[in-house]
Design a protein around this motif. Structure first.
Motif, PDB file in Angstrom:
ATOM      1  N   ASP A  92      -5.683  -6.379 -12.239  1.00 52.13           N
ATOM      2  CA  ASP A  92      -6.033  -7.482 -13.134  1.00 52.13           C
ATOM      3  C   ASP A  92      -5.950  -8.826 -12.407  1.00 52.13           C
ATOM      4  OD1 ASP A  92      -6.661  -5.966 -15.359  1.00 52.13           O
ATOM      5  OD2 ASP A  92      -4.743  -6.317 -16.379  1.00 52.13           O
ATOM      6  N   ALA A  93      -4.924  -9.014 -11.595  1.00 47.90           N
ATOM      7  CA  ALA A  93      -4.769 -10.282 -10.859  1.00 47.90           C
ATOM      8  C   ALA A  93      -5.929 -10.486  -9.887  1.00 47.90           C
ATOM      9  CB  ALA A  93      -3.433 -10.307 -10.128  1.00 47.90           C
ATOM     10  N   SER A  94      -6.322  -9.429  -9.190  1.00 47.44           N
ATOM     11  CA  SER A  94      -7.438  -9.539  -8.243  1.00 47.44           C
ATOM     12  C   SER A  94      -8.753  -9.789  -8.967  1.00 47.44           C
ATOM     13  CB  SER A  94      -7.530  -8.270  -7.391  1.00 47.44           C
ATOM     14  OG  SER A  94      -6.404  -8.167  -6.556  1.00 47.44           O
ATOM     15  N   ALA A  95      -8.983  -9.046 -10.057  1.00 46.83           N
ATOM     16  CA  ALA A  95     -10.207  -9.246 -10.837  1.00 46.83           C
ATOM     17  C   ALA A  95     -10.245 -10.654 -11.422  1.00 46.83           C
ATOM     18  CB  ALA A  95     -10.305  -8.199 -11.948  1.00 46.83           C
ATOM     19  N   ALA A  96      -9.098 -11.169 -11.852  1.00 45.79           N
ATOM     20  CA  ALA A  96      -9.036 -12.524 -12.414  1.00 45.79           C
ATOM     21  C   ALA A  96      -9.328 -13.572 -11.349  1.00 45.79           C
ATOM     22  CB  ALA A  96      -7.666 -12.772 -13.036  1.00 45.79           C
ATOM     23  N   HIS A  97      -8.851 -13.346 -10.140  1.00 45.21           N
ATOM     24  CA  HIS A  97      -9.130 -14.284  -9.046  1.00 45.21           C
ATOM     25  C   HIS A  97     -10.632 -14.350  -8.771  1.00 45.21           C
ATOM     26  CE1 HIS A  97      -8.563 -16.481  -5.309  1.00 45.21           C
ATOM     27  NE2 HIS A  97      -9.311 -15.576  -4.711  1.00 45.21           N
ATOM     28  N   ILE A  98     -11.256 -13.184  -8.700  1.00 45.11           N
ATOM     29  CA  ILE A  98     -12.703 -13.120  -8.454  1.00 45.11           C
ATOM     30  C   ILE A  98     -13.473 -13.759  -9.609  1.00 45.11           C
ATOM     31  CG2 ILE A  98     -14.655 -11.522  -8.239  1.00 45.11           C
ATOM     32  CD1 ILE A  98     -12.600  -9.613  -6.806  1.00 45.11           C
ATOM     33  N   MET A 129       0.860  -1.162   0.000  1.00 38.97           N
ATOM     34  CA  MET A 129       0.000   0.000   0.000  1.00 38.97           C
ATOM     35  C   MET A 129       0.907   1.226   0.000  1.00 38.97           C
ATOM     36  SD  MET A 129      -3.565  -0.396   1.477  1.00 38.97           S
ATOM     37  CE  MET A 129      -4.762   0.731   0.935  1.00 38.97           C
ATOM     38  N   GLY A 130       0.998   1.884  -1.140  1.00 36.44           N
ATOM     39  CA  GLY A 130       1.915   3.005  -1.245  1.00 36.44           C
ATOM     40  C   GLY A 130       3.360   2.557  -1.113  1.00 36.44           C
ATOM     41  N   GLY A 131       3.629   1.309  -1.468  1.00 36.88           N
ATOM     42  CA  GLY A 131       4.984   0.772  -1.394  1.00 36.88           C
ATOM     43  C   GLY A 131       5.269  -0.030  -0.147  1.00 36.88           C
ATOM     44  N   PHE A 132       4.390   0.051   0.863  1.00 40.98           N
ATOM     45  CA  PHE A 132       4.593  -0.714   2.092  1.00 40.98           C
ATOM     46  C   PHE A 132       3.920  -2.069   1.964  1.00 40.98           C
ATOM     47  CE2 PHE A 132       4.980   3.682   3.471  1.00 40.98           C
ATOM     48  CZ  PHE A 132       6.158   3.628   4.198  1.00 40.98           C
ATOM     49  N   PRO A 133       4.575  -3.134   2.401  1.00 38.97           N
ATOM     50  CA  PRO A 133       3.977  -4.475   2.273  1.00 38.97           C
ATOM     51  C   PRO A 133       2.811  -4.673   3.250  1.00 38.97           C
ATOM     52  CG  PRO A 133       6.107  -4.608   3.375  1.00 38.97           C
ATOM     53  CD  PRO A 133       5.901  -3.168   2.975  1.00 38.97           C
ATOM     54  N   VAL A 134       1.629  -4.954   2.702  1.00 39.58           N
ATOM     55  CA  VAL A 134       0.435  -5.272   3.482  1.00 39.58           C
ATOM     56  C   VAL A 134      -0.402  -6.246   2.664  1.00 39.58           C
ATOM     57  CG1 VAL A 134       0.308  -3.040   4.684  1.00 39.58           C
ATOM     58  CG2 VAL A 134      -0.900  -3.337   2.552  1.00 39.58           C
ATOM     59  N   ASN A 135      -1.338  -6.920   3.307  1.00 37.50           N
ATOM     60  CA  ASN A 135      -2.295  -7.729   2.565  1.00 37.50           C
ATOM     61  C   ASN A 135      -3.276  -6.775   1.897  1.00 37.50           C
ATOM     62  OD1 ASN A 135      -1.236 -10.195   3.361  1.00 37.50           O
ATOM     63  ND2 ASN A 135      -2.427 -10.206   5.252  1.00 37.50           N
ATOM     64  N   ALA A 136      -3.350  -6.846   0.586  1.00 40.68           N
ATOM     65  CA  ALA A 136      -4.205  -5.917  -0.150  1.00 40.68           C
ATOM     66  C   ALA A 136      -4.584  -6.533  -1.485  1.00 40.68           C
ATOM     67  CB  ALA A 136      -3.466  -4.590  -0.378  1.00 40.68           C
ATOM     68  N   TRP A 137      -5.664  -6.015  -2.078  1.00 41.18           N
ATOM     69  CA  TRP A 137      -6.100  -6.466  -3.394  1.00 41.18           C
ATOM     70  C   TRP A 137      -5.140  -6.000  -4.480  1.00 41.18           C
ATOM     71  CZ3 TRP A 137      -9.645 -10.043  -4.197  1.00 41.18           C
ATOM     72  CH2 TRP A 137     -10.612 -10.268  -3.217  1.00 41.18           C
ATOM     73  N   PHE A 138      -4.601  -4.801  -4.309  1.00 38.76           N
ATOM     74  CA  PHE A 138      -3.653  -4.217  -5.262  1.00 38.76           C
ATOM     75  C   PHE A 138      -2.923  -3.095  -4.543  1.00 38.76           C
ATOM     76  CE2 PHE A 138      -7.668  -2.031  -5.676  1.00 38.76           C
ATOM     77  CZ  PHE A 138      -7.330  -0.692  -5.761  1.00 38.76           C
ATOM     78  N   ASP A 139      -1.843  -2.609  -5.127  1.00 41.70           N
ATOM     79  CA  ASP A 139      -1.070  -1.536  -4.516  1.00 41.70           C
ATOM     80  C   ASP A 139      -1.737  -0.197  -4.828  1.00 41.70           C
ATOM     81  OD1 ASP A 139       0.901  -0.104  -3.219  1.00 41.70           O
ATOM     82  OD2 ASP A 139       2.385  -0.315  -4.807  1.00 41.70           O
TER      83      ASP A 139
END
Length: 178
Positions: free
Chosen positions: A27-33, A1-11
């Motif tokens: 795209d990766a998150s949308a493809a997973h869904i 998130m803004g370059g910091f590592p967190v669990n997120a759908w996208f940066d």
């Protein structure tokens, strides 16, 4: 998130539509869904929804579904029927607007696609103005069935009033029994 590592759908670099978002992550998150939803029986109405970044991912997925492809050009595998978002925004809005201009059929397909967007006026994480701007941008892309609901004094959370509105939205748009 803004370059910091967190669990997120996208940066998330920025919520501003002037800033590009992480299209590869979106795209990766949308493809997973879409992969999960594409396994549903053909007679099931498909929908997406989420809160905050999940709402942003849902709106991006909705746009990709209507366009028929992800940002990288690969095919979107299923047709979505309804979207519900809470305290969200439309990521990569300028990129999506450009893609809709290139595919006039998408604007026609966006008509009557039901979207519920709920947002609190006191949201200090995803500011209310970003929710409003996203609804306006989506309307400009052809989505003319957006139900944008404002919740006075509500922060980055949900409320029983919002849940009642979402239930009523589902009931009306999906023609559900009580």
């Amino acid at each position: 998130m803004g370059g910091f590592p967190v669990n997120a759908w996208f940066d998330v670099g920025s919520l501003s539509e002037d800033e590009p978002n992480d299209l590869e992550g979106l795209d990766a998150s949308a493809a997973h869904i879409a992969k999960l939803l594409s396994e549903e029986p053909a007679d099931v109405k498909l929908g997406v929804g989420g809160f905050s970044q999940g709402a942003a991912t849902s709106l991006y997925s909705t746009a990709c579904s209507v366009l028929g492809s992800y940002g990288d050009g690969s095919d979107f595998p299923c047709k979505l029927d309804i979207t519900v978002t809470i305290s969200g925004w439309l990521p990569s809005a300028r990129t999506l607007q450009h893609r809709f201009r290139e595919k006039p059929h998408a604007t026609e397909q966006a008509k009557n696609y039901p979207i519920f967007m709920g947002h609190g006026t006191s949201d200090d994480i995803v500011l209310y103005k970003y929710g409003q701007k996203s609804a306006s941008t989506l309307q400009g892309m052809g989505f003319d069935s957006i139900d944008f609901k404002t919740y006075q004094w509500l922060g980055h959370t949900t409320s029983s009033a919002e849940m009642k509105d979402i239930f009523a939205f589902f009931k009306e748009k999906l023609q559900l029994e009580a």
